[in-house]
Write an enzyme that holds these catalytic residues in place. Structure first.
Site, short mmCIF file in Angstrom:
data_model
loop_
_atom_site.label_atom_id
_atom_site.label_comp_id
_atom_site.label_asym_id
_atom_site.label_seq_id
_atom_site.Cartn_x
_atom_site.Cartn_y
_atom_site.Cartn_z
N SER A 30 -4.66 1.80 6.81
CA SER A 30 -4.84 1.01 8.04
C SER A 30 -6.28 1.03 8.52
O SER A 30 -6.85 2.10 8.76
CB SER A 30 -4.00 1.59 9.18
OG SER A 30 -2.67 1.67 8.82
N HIS A 61 -3.11 -4.98 7.57
CA HIS A 61 -3.05 -4.72 6.13
C HIS A 61 -3.10 -6.07 5.42
O HIS A 61 -2.27 -6.93 5.67
CB HIS A 61 -1.74 -4.02 5.75
CG HIS A 61 -1.61 -2.65 6.30
ND1 HIS A 61 -1.84 -1.51 5.55
CD2 HIS A 61 -1.28 -2.21 7.54
CE1 HIS A 61 -1.65 -0.45 6.30
NE2 HIS A 61 -1.31 -0.85 7.51
N HIS A 83 4.76 0.55 2.76
CA HIS A 83 5.23 1.73 3.48
C HIS A 83 6.75 1.84 3.41
O HIS A 83 7.45 0.83 3.41
CB HIS A 83 4.83 1.65 4.96
CG HIS A 83 3.35 1.61 5.19
ND1 HIS A 83 2.65 0.44 5.22
CD2 HIS A 83 2.45 2.60 5.40
CE1 HIS A 83 1.37 0.69 5.43
NE2 HIS A 83 1.22 2.00 5.55
N TYR A 85 8.60 2.77 5.82
CA TYR A 85 9.23 2.26 7.06
C TYR A 85 9.41 0.75 7.05
O TYR A 85 10.12 0.20 7.89
CB TYR A 85 8.43 2.70 8.30
CG TYR A 85 7.00 2.20 8.37
CD1 TYR A 85 6.71 0.87 8.64
CD2 TYR A 85 5.93 3.06 8.17
CE1 TYR A 85 5.42 0.40 8.70
CE2 TYR A 85 4.63 2.61 8.20
CZ TYR A 85 4.38 1.27 8.47
OH TYR A 85 3.09 0.83 8.50
N GLU A 86 8.75 0.08 6.11
CA GLU A 86 8.95 -1.37 6.02
C GLU A 86 10.28 -1.71 5.37
O GLU A 86 10.70 -2.87 5.36
CB GLU A 86 7.82 -2.01 5.21
CG GLU A 86 6.47 -1.94 5.91
CD GLU A 86 5.34 -2.47 5.03
OE1 GLU A 86 5.10 -3.69 5.08
OE2 GLU A 86 4.72 -1.69 4.30
N ALA A 113 -4.88 6.44 7.76
CA ALA A 113 -5.12 6.83 9.14
C ALA A 113 -4.04 7.85 9.48
O ALA A 113 -2.90 7.68 9.07
CB ALA A 113 -5.04 5.62 10.05
N MET A 211 2.23 8.24 7.84
CA MET A 211 3.46 7.60 7.33
C MET A 211 3.28 7.06 5.91
O MET A 211 3.93 6.08 5.54
CB MET A 211 3.87 6.45 8.27
CG MET A 211 4.00 6.85 9.73
SD MET A 211 4.34 5.42 10.77
CE MET A 211 4.06 6.12 12.42
N SER A 212 2.40 7.68 5.14
CA SER A 212 2.12 7.12 3.81
C SER A 212 1.67 8.21 2.84
O SER A 212 1.96 9.38 3.05
CB SER A 212 1.03 6.05 3.92
OG SER A 212 -0.20 6.63 4.27
N ASN A 235 -6.30 9.41 15.84
CA ASN A 235 -5.82 9.78 17.18
C ASN A 235 -5.37 11.23 17.10
O ASN A 235 -5.10 11.72 16.01
CB ASN A 235 -4.62 8.90 17.59
CG ASN A 235 -3.51 8.97 16.56
OD1 ASN A 235 -3.57 8.32 15.51
ND2 ASN A 235 -2.49 9.76 16.84
N HIS A 247 -0.71 1.66 17.94
CA HIS A 247 -1.32 1.16 16.69
C HIS A 247 -2.71 0.60 16.97
O HIS A 247 -3.62 0.72 16.14
CB HIS A 247 -0.41 0.11 16.05
CG HIS A 247 -0.87 -0.35 14.70
ND1 HIS A 247 -1.00 0.52 13.63
CD2 HIS A 247 -1.24 -1.56 14.24
CE1 HIS A 247 -1.44 -0.17 12.57
NE2 HIS A 247 -1.58 -1.42 12.91
N1 HPA Z 1 1.51 9.86 13.54
C1 HPA Z 1 1.96 9.27 12.43
N2 HPA Z 1 1.27 8.36 11.76
C2 HPA Z 1 0.04 8.04 12.22
C3 HPA Z 1 -0.49 8.62 13.37
C4 HPA Z 1 0.28 9.58 14.06
O1 HPA Z 1 -0.13 10.15 15.09
N3 HPA Z 1 -1.73 8.08 13.54
C5 HPA Z 1 -1.91 7.20 12.51
N4 HPA Z 1 -0.85 7.17 11.71
#
Ligand code: HPA
Length: 273
Positions: A30, A61, A83, A85-86, A113, A211-212, A235, A247
């Protein structure tokens, strides 16, 4: 895992890229897809044109493969990934890694990320992944194993290549970049974590959460590809700071560190032994 499908995808791509043979694969997470814009003599192929490839669905993406030269090496980059989750199976999520191996890659650079669990991190830090925790509750290698691709019970004790990590650390030093190191935890998403989950992951030894990446690394290791992983701490994970996660914040931070990220990866590739 259907070897015939892997070969059909790879043959299609080879035809489109004039049979150039990449040695390095890049998966750009991302907000980090800009690295593909640095590739010289690029040939871009939309995922939707590649036989057997799934299609990417997330904003931010792009969904294309870019092949060409980067800092003197022939590379193939995924601008956008698939991903869990998709709704894809992990077999679908990792299919492009199988195809990149078929194209000839020996090393895979995976980027993402991630939320910082380690409280000494700050948004905007880059982190070399030293190890991971698969918290997905699933594994891309579940199902019949094809010995042509790799062993039934692959070793994961050296998932992230020590030599590549050392090389990356030296590259960071030359650039005066303060690069962190740590353990990446993969959660399925698409929700961000609760504060309690982040505290749990910290106790378990996680430094960053996303998540990847983990499925792709498992499949790369299954096939003997050497892996380097880089997280952009976009973050602080939930509950650390008194603010909600979004996001937009993730993309905003990755855009801020874009310069550092680009020079870091380019320096790593430029000086590869
Ligand atoms: N958690 C999960 N996935 C993420 C995060 C997070 O804080 N930041 C970017 N992808």
């Amino acid at each position: 895992m259907d070897v015939k499908k892997i070969k059909e995808s790879a043959d299609y791509i080879s035809g489109r890229v004039n049979n150039i043979e990449p040695t390095i694969g890049l998966i750009l997470g991302s907000g980090l897809g800009v690295l593909a814009d640095e590739i010289e003599n690029p040939i871009a192929i939309s995922y939707k044109d590649i036989p057997h490839f799934p299609e990417s669905t997330v904003a931010g993406h792009k969904g294309q493969l870019v092949a060409g030269e980067l800092e003197g090496q022939t590379v193939v980059a995924m601008q956008g990934r698939f991903h869990y989750y998709e709704g894809y199976t992990l077999e679908q999520v990792t299919f492009p890694v199988r195809v990149m191996k078929q194209l000839g890659i020996e090393q895979l650079f995976v980027t993402n990320a991630a939320g910082g669990i380690n409280e000494s991190f700050e948004p905007g830090n880059l982190m070399l992944i030293t190890d991971h925790i698969n918290n997905l509750g699933d594994n891309p290698l579940i199902g019949p194993n094809d010995e042509e691709l790799g062993p039934r019970f692959p070793d994961m004790s050296t998932a992230y290549d020590k030599t590549l990590i050392d090389h990356a650390k030296q590259s960071a030093e030359r650039l005066n970049l303060d690069v962190k190191q740590g353990v990446y935890v993969a959660n399925s998403g698409p929700v961000y974590e609760t504060g309690a989950e982040v505290r749990m992951l910290r106790v378990l030894g996680g430094d960053a959460v996303g998540m990847s990446t983990v499925p792709e690394v498992i499949v790369a290791r299954h096939m003997g590809i050497r892996v380097l992983g880089i997280s952009c701490i976009s973050n602080m994970a939930a509950g650390i700071l008194d603010q909600p996660l979004s996001h937009d914040e993730v993309i905003e931070t990755t855009e801020k560190v874009r310069g550092d990220f680009l020079s870091f990866v380019k320096e790593i590739i430029r000086t590869l032994p």
